[in-house]
Write a protein that holds these residues in place. Structure first.
Motif, PDB file in Angstrom:
ATOM      1  N   CYS A 241       0.829  -1.198   0.000  1.00  0.00           N
ATOM      2  CA  CYS A 241       0.000   0.000   0.000  1.00  0.00           C
ATOM      3  C   CYS A 241       0.871   1.259   0.000  1.00  0.00           C
ATOM      4  N   ILE A 242       0.428   2.254  -0.758  1.00  0.00           N
ATOM      5  CA  ILE A 242       1.049   3.574  -0.807  1.00  0.00           C
ATOM      6  C   ILE A 242       0.073   4.536  -0.139  1.00  0.00           C
ATOM      7  N   LEU A 243       0.563   5.352   0.781  1.00  0.00           N
ATOM      8  CA  LEU A 243      -0.281   6.302   1.489  1.00  0.00           C
ATOM      9  C   LEU A 243      -0.037   7.717   0.962  1.00  0.00           C
ATOM     10  N   MET A 244      -1.070   8.333   0.401  1.00  0.00           N
ATOM     11  CA  MET A 244      -0.974   9.707  -0.079  1.00  0.00           C
ATOM     12  C   MET A 244      -1.261  10.626   1.099  1.00  0.00           C
ATOM     13  N   THR A 245      -0.227  11.295   1.579  1.00  0.00           N
ATOM     14  CA  THR A 245      -0.351  12.130   2.762  1.00  0.00           C
ATOM     15  C   THR A 245       0.722  13.199   2.782  1.00  0.00           C
ATOM     16  N   GLN A 246       0.483  14.225   3.564  1.00  0.00           N
ATOM     17  CA  GLN A 246       1.482  15.247   3.837  1.00  0.00           C
ATOM     18  C   GLN A 246       2.066  15.052   5.227  1.00  0.00           C
ATOM     19  N   LYS A 247       1.538  14.089   5.972  1.00  0.00           N
ATOM     20  CA  LYS A 247       1.986  13.839   7.345  1.00  0.00           C
ATOM     21  C   LYS A 247       3.248  12.991   7.343  1.00  0.00           C
ATOM     22  N   GLU A 248       4.023  13.119   8.398  1.00  0.00           N
ATOM     23  CA  GLU A 248       5.234  12.330   8.576  1.00  0.00           C
ATOM     24  C   GLU A 248       4.910  11.123   9.460  1.00  0.00           C
ATOM     25  N   TYR A 249       5.404   9.978   9.079  1.00  0.00           N
ATOM     26  CA  TYR A 249       5.219   8.758   9.852  1.00  0.00           C
ATOM     27  C   TYR A 249       6.564   8.090  10.080  1.00  0.00           C
ATOM     28  N   ALA A 250       6.609   7.211  11.075  1.00  0.00           N
ATOM     29  CA  ALA A 250       7.816   6.447  11.388  1.00  0.00           C
ATOM     30  C   ALA A 250       7.586   4.983  11.019  1.00  0.00           C
ATOM     31  N   LEU A 251       8.680   4.254  10.864  1.00  0.00           N
ATOM     32  CA  LEU A 251       8.573   2.822  10.585  1.00  0.00           C
ATOM     33  C   LEU A 251       7.750   2.151  11.680  1.00  0.00           C
ATOM     34  N   GLY A 252       6.820   1.307  11.259  1.00  0.00           N
ATOM     35  CA  GLY A 252       5.992   0.563  12.196  1.00  0.00           C
ATOM     36  C   GLY A 252       4.727   1.270  12.621  1.00  0.00           C
ATOM     37  N   ASP A 253       4.558   2.548  12.260  1.00  0.00           N
ATOM     38  CA  ASP A 253       3.324   3.245  12.615  1.00  0.00           C
ATOM     39  C   ASP A 253       2.126   2.536  11.992  1.00  0.00           C
ATOM     40  N   GLU A 254       1.023   2.514  12.721  1.00  0.00           N
ATOM     41  CA  GLU A 254      -0.228   1.950  12.228  1.00  0.00           C
ATOM     42  C   GLU A 254      -1.170   3.113  11.949  1.00  0.00           C
ATOM     43  N   VAL A 255      -1.669   3.198  10.701  1.00  0.00           N
ATOM     44  CA  VAL A 255      -2.462   4.334  10.262  1.00  0.00           C
ATOM     45  C   VAL A 255      -3.827   3.851   9.768  1.00  0.00           C
ATOM     46  N   PRO A 256      -4.932   4.377  10.308  1.00  0.00           N
ATOM     47  CA  PRO A 256      -6.258   4.053   9.768  1.00  0.00           C
ATOM     48  C   PRO A 256      -6.385   4.646   8.362  1.00  0.00           C
ATOM     49  N   ILE A 257      -6.779   3.825   7.392  1.00  0.00           N
ATOM     50  CA  ILE A 257      -6.823   4.252   5.988  1.00  0.00           C
ATOM     51  C   ILE A 257      -8.128   3.847   5.318  1.00  0.00           C
ATOM     52  N   LYS A 258      -8.330   4.442   4.134  1.00  0.00           N
ATOM     53  CA  LYS A 258      -9.377   3.983   3.219  1.00  0.00           C
ATOM     54  C   LYS A 258      -8.750   3.891   1.836  1.00  0.00           C
ATOM     55  N   LEU A 259      -9.139   2.877   1.090  1.00  0.00           N
ATOM     56  CA  LEU A 259      -8.611   2.683  -0.254  1.00  0.00           C
ATOM     57  C   LEU A 259      -9.239   3.681  -1.212  1.00  0.00           C
ATOM     58  N   ILE A 260      -8.401   4.240  -2.113  1.00  0.00           N
ATOM     59  CA  ILE A 260      -8.902   5.165  -3.134  1.00  0.00           C
ATOM     60  C   ILE A 260      -8.456   4.761  -4.533  1.00  0.00           C
ATOM     61  N   GLY A 261      -7.633   3.738  -4.644  1.00  0.00           N
ATOM     62  CA  GLY A 261      -7.155   3.329  -5.953  1.00  0.00           C
ATOM     63  C   GLY A 261      -6.189   2.165  -5.861  1.00  0.00           C
ATOM     64  N   ILE A 262      -5.710   1.769  -7.035  1.00  0.00           N
ATOM     65  CA  ILE A 262      -4.788   0.640  -7.117  1.00  0.00           C
ATOM     66  C   ILE A 262      -3.966   0.758  -8.393  1.00  0.00           C
ATOM     67  N   PHE A 263      -2.690   0.374  -8.299  1.00  0.00           N
ATOM     68  CA  PHE A 263      -1.885   0.194  -9.502  1.00  0.00           C
ATOM     69  C   PHE A 263      -1.835  -1.304  -9.742  1.00  0.00           C
ATOM     70  N   LYS A 264      -2.516  -1.741 -10.800  1.00  0.00           N
ATOM     71  CA  LYS A 264      -2.535  -3.164 -11.126  1.00  0.00           C
ATOM     72  C   LYS A 264      -1.307  -3.496 -11.955  1.00  0.00           C
ATOM     73  N   ARG A 265      -0.612  -4.554 -11.530  1.00  0.00           N
ATOM     74  CA  ARG A 265       0.594  -5.012 -12.218  1.00  0.00           C
ATOM     75  C   ARG A 265       0.333  -6.362 -12.865  1.00  0.00           C
TER      76      ARG A 265
END
Length: 142
Positions: A58-82
């Protein structure tokens, strides 16, 4: 749903998660995709599995800074299909008004296109409907 952060702009190489110790170490993987500053927090959807077992990236589109291991409540808005099935889900924090990747700002859309500058047949960015359907029906990848 929640995302676990495994890579931020502070870590130019892909990080490897060790569930037994709940720690991260730098990967020896030298892929061009990972051996650079990553513009957005990257990780996996917690409810999909835990690396190294099958999981959803998952890629998170945000302006916020996070650290490794942070748990973030999210909602899906898209996907890059490979073509190889290692799809990359696109998310925002649950408090953001964005509902589909097409609603992202122009700078955000430009940065996404830079992640995958060469798109093969059968690959590409798709919206929330496709992301949710794929999450519910696609196999998880390693």
């Amino acid at each position: 749903m929640n995302m676990i952060i495994e890579q931020t702009s502070e870590y130019p190489k892909r990080m490897i998660y060790h569930p037994e110790s709940n720690t991260f170490t730098e990967s020896e993987h030298n892929s061009l995709l990972y051996d650079r500053k990553f513009p957005h927090p990257y990780g996996w959807i917690k409810e999909s599995g835990t690396p190294p077992a099958p999981h959803c990236d998952c890629i998170l589109m945000t302006q916020k800074e996070y650290a490794l291991g942070d748990e973030v409540p999210i909602k899906l808005i898209g996907i890059f299909k490979r073509k190889d099935g290692d799809h990359k889900y696109l998310a925002v924090e649950t408090d953001r008004q964005t509902e589909d990747y097409t609603e992202l700002t122009l700078p955000e859309l430009v940065s996404l296109k830079k992640l995958y500058p060469c798109i093969a047949d059968g690959e590409g960015w798709f919206g929330k409907k496709d992301a949710v359907s794929c999450y519910e029906h696609c196999e998880r990848t390693l």
